[in-house]
Motif scaffolding. Structure first.
Motif, PDB file in Angstrom:
ATOM      1  N   ASP A  21      -0.844  -0.831 -11.125  1.00 14.61           N
ATOM      2  CA  ASP A  21      -1.272  -0.944  -9.726  1.00 14.61           C
ATOM      3  C   ASP A  21      -0.142  -0.300  -8.877  1.00 14.61           C
ATOM      4  OD1 ASP A  21       0.107  -3.093 -10.333  1.00 14.61           O
ATOM      5  OD2 ASP A  21      -0.769  -4.157  -8.545  1.00 14.61           O
ATOM      6  N   LEU A  22       1.239  -0.153  -9.351  1.00 15.28           N
ATOM      7  CA  LEU A  22       2.108   0.453  -8.600  1.00 15.28           C
ATOM      8  C   LEU A  22       2.694   1.684  -9.177  1.00 15.28           C
ATOM      9  CD1 LEU A  22       4.147  -3.062  -8.137  1.00 15.28           C
ATOM     10  CD2 LEU A  22       3.368  -1.604  -6.389  1.00 15.28           C
ATOM     11  N   LEU A  23       2.035   2.157 -10.154  1.00 17.03           N
ATOM     12  CA  LEU A  23       2.244   3.605 -10.710  1.00 17.03           C
ATOM     13  C   LEU A  23       2.423   4.767  -9.607  1.00 17.03           C
ATOM     14  CD1 LEU A  23       3.113   5.432 -12.760  1.00 17.03           C
ATOM     15  CD2 LEU A  23       0.587   5.853 -13.193  1.00 17.03           C
ATOM     16  N   ALA A  34      10.691  -2.979   4.357  1.00 15.48           N
ATOM     17  CA  ALA A  34       9.494  -2.845   3.471  1.00 15.48           C
ATOM     18  C   ALA A  34       9.781  -2.604   2.028  1.00 15.48           C
ATOM     19  CB  ALA A  34       9.122  -1.051   3.923  1.00 15.48           C
ATOM     20  N   TYR A  35       8.812  -3.316   1.274  1.00 14.36           N
ATOM     21  CA  TYR A  35       8.974  -3.356  -0.100  1.00 14.36           C
ATOM     22  C   TYR A  35       9.637  -2.164  -0.795  1.00 14.36           C
ATOM     23  CZ  TYR A  35       7.151  -2.741  -4.611  1.00 14.36           C
ATOM     24  OH  TYR A  35       7.281  -2.093  -5.966  1.00 14.36           O
ATOM     25  N   ASN A  36       9.037  -0.894  -0.614  1.00 10.14           N
ATOM     26  CA  ASN A  36       9.471   0.348  -1.074  1.00 10.14           C
ATOM     27  C   ASN A  36      10.900   0.481  -0.988  1.00 10.14           C
ATOM     28  OD1 ASN A  36       7.109   1.520  -2.309  1.00 10.14           O
ATOM     29  ND2 ASN A  36       6.288   1.677  -0.149  1.00 10.14           N
ATOM     30  N   ALA A  79      13.390  -1.782  -0.123  1.00  7.27           N
ATOM     31  CA  ALA A  79      14.398  -2.900  -0.652  1.00  7.27           C
ATOM     32  C   ALA A  79      14.259  -2.712  -2.174  1.00  7.27           C
ATOM     33  CB  ALA A  79      13.607  -4.387  -0.341  1.00  7.27           C
ATOM     34  N   VAL A  80      13.116  -2.661  -2.817  1.00 10.09           N
ATOM     35  CA  VAL A  80      13.039  -2.499  -4.288  1.00 10.09           C
ATOM     36  C   VAL A  80      13.880  -1.634  -5.074  1.00 10.09           C
ATOM     37  CG1 VAL A  80      11.269  -0.787  -4.659  1.00 10.09           C
ATOM     38  CG2 VAL A  80      11.151  -2.612  -6.179  1.00 10.09           C
ATOM     39  N   VAL A  81      14.201  -0.335  -4.322  1.00 14.04           N
ATOM     40  CA  VAL A  81      15.068   0.559  -5.165  1.00 14.04           C
ATOM     41  C   VAL A  81      16.485   0.168  -4.787  1.00 14.04           C
ATOM     42  CG1 VAL A  81      13.264   2.531  -4.948  1.00 14.04           C
ATOM     43  CG2 VAL A  81      14.908   2.208  -2.822  1.00 14.04           C
ATOM     44  N   VAL A 134      13.279 -12.214  -6.935  1.00 14.69           N
ATOM     45  CA  VAL A 134      12.461 -13.105  -5.933  1.00 14.69           C
ATOM     46  C   VAL A 134      12.225 -12.078  -4.910  1.00 14.69           C
ATOM     47  CG1 VAL A 134      11.464 -14.923  -4.687  1.00 14.69           C
ATOM     48  CG2 VAL A 134      12.841 -15.210  -6.895  1.00 14.69           C
ATOM     49  N   GLU A 135      10.982 -11.364  -4.785  1.00  9.74           N
ATOM     50  CA  GLU A 135      10.667 -10.652  -3.820  1.00  9.74           C
ATOM     51  C   GLU A 135      10.057 -11.212  -2.381  1.00  9.74           C
ATOM     52  OE1 GLU A 135       9.222  -6.745  -5.148  1.00  9.74           O
ATOM     53  OE2 GLU A 135      11.352  -6.507  -5.684  1.00  9.74           O
ATOM     54  N   ASN A 136      10.895 -11.854  -1.536  1.00  7.35           N
ATOM     55  CA  ASN A 136      10.487 -12.892  -0.588  1.00  7.35           C
ATOM     56  C   ASN A 136      10.943 -12.423   0.705  1.00  7.35           C
ATOM     57  OD1 ASN A 136      13.388 -13.165  -0.891  1.00  7.35           O
ATOM     58  ND2 ASN A 136      13.283 -15.270  -0.802  1.00  7.35           N
ATOM     59  N   CYS A 141       9.778  -2.214 -15.345  1.00  8.34           N
ATOM     60  CA  CYS A 141       8.215  -2.502 -16.079  1.00  8.34           C
ATOM     61  C   CYS A 141       7.256  -3.302 -15.250  1.00  8.34           C
ATOM     62  CB  CYS A 141       8.500  -3.177 -17.399  1.00  8.34           C
ATOM     63  SG  CYS A 141       6.926  -3.704 -18.256  1.00  8.34           S
ATOM     64  N   ARG A 142       6.096  -2.877 -14.891  1.00  5.36           N
ATOM     65  CA  ARG A 142       5.229  -3.705 -13.895  1.00  5.36           C
ATOM     66  C   ARG A 142       3.846  -3.089 -13.972  1.00  5.36           C
ATOM     67  NH1 ARG A 142       8.160  -0.575  -8.600  1.00  5.36           N
ATOM     68  NH2 ARG A 142       7.218   1.179  -9.132  1.00  5.36           N
ATOM     69  N   GLY A 143       2.943  -3.972 -13.217  1.00  2.16           N
ATOM     70  CA  GLY A 143       1.728  -3.612 -13.313  1.00  2.16           C
ATOM     71  C   GLY A 143       1.394  -2.016 -13.200  1.00  2.16           C
ATOM     72  N   GLY A 146      16.314  -4.349 -17.510  1.00  2.00           N
ATOM     73  CA  GLY A 146      14.783  -4.503 -17.358  1.00  2.00           C
ATOM     74  C   GLY A 146      14.867  -5.508 -16.360  1.00  2.00           C
ATOM     75  N   ARG A 147      13.648  -5.560 -15.931  1.00  2.00           N
ATOM     76  CA  ARG A 147      13.513  -6.933 -14.798  1.00  2.00           C
ATOM     77  C   ARG A 147      12.125  -7.277 -14.634  1.00  2.00           C
ATOM     78  NH1 ARG A 147      10.044  -4.704 -10.750  1.00  2.00           N
ATOM     79  NH2 ARG A 147      10.936  -3.073  -9.749  1.00  2.00           N
ATOM     80  N   TYR A 148      11.788  -8.291 -14.270  1.00  2.00           N
ATOM     81  CA  TYR A 148      10.489  -8.708 -13.236  1.00  2.00           C
ATOM     82  C   TYR A 148      10.959  -9.260 -12.014  1.00  2.00           C
ATOM     83  CZ  TYR A 148       5.927 -10.979 -13.179  1.00  2.00           C
ATOM     84  OH  TYR A 148       4.762 -10.990 -12.882  1.00  2.00           O
ATOM     85  N   ALA A 149       9.971  -8.961 -11.397  1.00  2.00           N
ATOM     86  CA  ALA A 149      10.356  -9.202  -9.850  1.00  2.00           C
ATOM     87  C   ALA A 149       9.035  -9.680  -8.956  1.00  2.00           C
ATOM     88  CB  ALA A 149      10.594  -7.843  -8.994  1.00  2.00           C
ATOM     89  N   PRO A 150       8.792 -10.753  -9.301  1.00  2.00           N
ATOM     90  CA  PRO A 150       7.310 -11.563  -8.356  1.00  2.00           C
ATOM     91  C   PRO A 150       7.528 -11.697  -7.075  1.00  2.00           C
ATOM     92  CG  PRO A 150       8.692 -13.241  -9.640  1.00  2.00           C
ATOM     93  CD  PRO A 150       9.735 -12.064 -10.063  1.00  2.00           C
ATOM     94  N   SER A 151       6.745 -11.565  -6.147  1.00  2.00           N
ATOM     95  CA  SER A 151       6.537 -12.077  -4.999  1.00  2.00           C
ATOM     96  C   SER A 151       5.940 -13.464  -4.991  1.00  2.00           C
ATOM     97  CB  SER A 151       5.577 -11.189  -4.254  1.00  2.00           C
ATOM     98  OG  SER A 151       6.075  -9.864  -4.262  1.00  2.00           O
ATOM     99  N   PRO A 152       6.794 -14.408  -4.114  1.00  2.18           N
ATOM    100  CA  PRO A 152       6.351 -15.809  -4.486  1.00  2.18           C
ATOM    101  C   PRO A 152       5.523 -16.298  -3.399  1.00  2.18           C
ATOM    102  CG  PRO A 152       8.318 -15.681  -3.215  1.00  2.18           C
ATOM    103  CD  PRO A 152       8.224 -14.143  -3.564  1.00  2.18           C
TER     104      PRO A 152
HETATM  105  N1  GLU Z   1       7.009  -8.032  -6.093  1.00  2.00           N
HETATM  106  C1  GLU Z   1       5.827  -7.324  -6.521  1.00  2.00           C
HETATM  107  C2  GLU Z   1       4.680  -7.861  -6.922  1.00  2.00           C
HETATM  108  O1  GLU Z   1       4.819  -8.970  -7.435  1.00  2.00           O
HETATM  109  C3  GLU Z   1       6.273  -6.108  -7.633  1.00  2.00           C
HETATM  110  C4  GLU Z   1       7.157  -5.221  -7.295  1.00  2.00           C
HETATM  111  C5  GLU Z   1       7.766  -4.419  -8.398  1.00  2.00           C
HETATM  112  O2  GLU Z   1       7.629  -4.839  -9.478  1.00  2.00           O
HETATM  113  O3  GLU Z   1       8.297  -3.474  -8.218  1.00  2.00           O
HETATM  114  O4  GLU Z   1       3.717  -7.414  -6.904  1.00  2.00           O
END
Ligand code: GLU
Length: 322
Positions: A216-218, A194-196, A198-200, A54-56, A212-214, A18-24
């Motif tokens: 709002d990204l569903l 683009a985020y879409n 890089a994320v995959v 870290v999604e920078n 697992c994430r918020g 699993g992961r967490y991927a914040p934008s700084p």
């Molecule tokens: N980096 C994104 C954010 O902080 C989350 C991306 C993801 O979890 O796929 O909103």
């Protein structure tokens, strides 16, 4: 779909992560921290590793990534090394764009935001989806538009030539979720990946099979899963969790008051208290006001029905200077 705790936690036989991927872009707020706690718990309860990224690629605030990692650590989150920083992986994303290009799946787009806004006001276009303005231009039209754009000091973005209009993903909360897939931007006009995309690529690179994430990204997940399939990357299971809202029912934000660990610390809330609030919001019995909770303890006692019930409200204390 209501998930029960026993059926909810998927057995992980394949050793994924699993992961967490914040934008700084600033301090994590209580909603972000709560999602991170859920992501960590879900990974651990299902026998997975836990990774951080870290999604920078886009706007960042100096020092923010370190601050975010420190806040996560203060709550007891631990993660496998190394932390992946997206800005170190541009060449990998460019290779993927090349791979898609070779399959004839990439085209240049000359539209401005305004062009898209105007085009998408047409009643037959689904709001938020690209109407395909630049998809079928001739070489001549492209050459003309490139010149016009460059006279404005701009460059074209790159879009995916999508061959489907929707795609279905599996979400632990939403169940099978089908959503629109349009010609998503994969590299922006300013050259930023683009985020879409890089994320995959990064989820696959980090061995992540549980995202697992918020929630709002569903709605972005069908686009991402489709992109992953085109790149031959393995599918992931999603777990989109309801957000923390302010008392007005809006997404929690900095302007709402003390929402970050730094702000809350200034008002006397230690990491202990933050974890207790999160635990209580996750249906952990007796967590409200508790001291000395540990993350593994919280993880074991999360009520997944509570998590699944919908957004929770946080009424932030006001900052002294606000
Ligand atoms: N980096 C994104 C954010 O902080 C989350 C991306 C993801 O979890 O796929 O909103």
């Amino acid at each position: 779909m209501t998930a029960t705790p026993s059926s909810f936690i998927p057995i992980n036989s394949a050793g994924g992560a699993g992961r967490y991927a914040p934008s700084p872009t600033g301090d994590l707020h209580l909603g972000n921290l709560r999602t991170a706690v859920i992501a960590w718990s879900l990974a651990h309860l299902s026998g997975r590793d836990f990774k951080l990224r870290v999604e920078n690629l886009d706007r960042v605030r100096a020092g923010s990534a370190d601050g975010q990692l420190a806040d996560l650590a203060a709550l007891g989150l631990a993660w496998d090394q190394p932390v992946v920083y997206q800005d170190s992986r541009i060449a990998v994303y460019e290779d993927a764009i090349e791979q898609l290009s070779q399959q004839g799946l990439v085209y240049e787009c000359y539209c401005s935001r305004k062009d898209i806004r105007e085009a998408t006001s047409a009643p037959h276009i689904l709001p938020g989806t690209y109407p395909g303005t630049c998809r079928n231009l001739t070489d001549e039209e492209r050459a003309t538009r490139r010149v016009v754009l460059s006279e404005q000091g701009r460059s074209p973005s790159l879009r995916l030539r999508s061959e489907v209009s929707e795609f279905t993903v599996q979400d632990q909360f939403a169940g099978a979720f089908t959503g629109p897939v349009d010609d998503v931007v994969i590299r922006r006009g300013d050259g930023v990946i683009a985020y879409n995309l890089a994320v995959v690529i990064d989820d696959a690179f980090q061995g992540i099979d549980q995202v697992c994430r918020g929630d709002d990204l569903l709605s972005s997940s069908p686009r991402q899963a489709y992109l992953a399939s085109l790149l031959g990357l393995p599918p992931v299971t999603y777990a989109h969790v309801p957000l923390v809202l302010n008392p007005a029912g809006e997404r929690l934000a900095k302007r709402d008051g003390a929402v970050s660990m730094r702000d809350l610390a200034g008002l006397g809330w230690g990491a202990d208290q933050v974890l207790a609030w999160i635990a209580s919001s996750l249906g952990v019995e007796g967590a409200e006001g508790a001291t000395g909770l540990t993350l593994p303890e919280v993880a074991r006692q999360i009520s997944w029905e509570t998590v699944n019930n919908g957004p929770v409200i946080f009424d932030p204390p006001q900052l002294a200077h606000a």
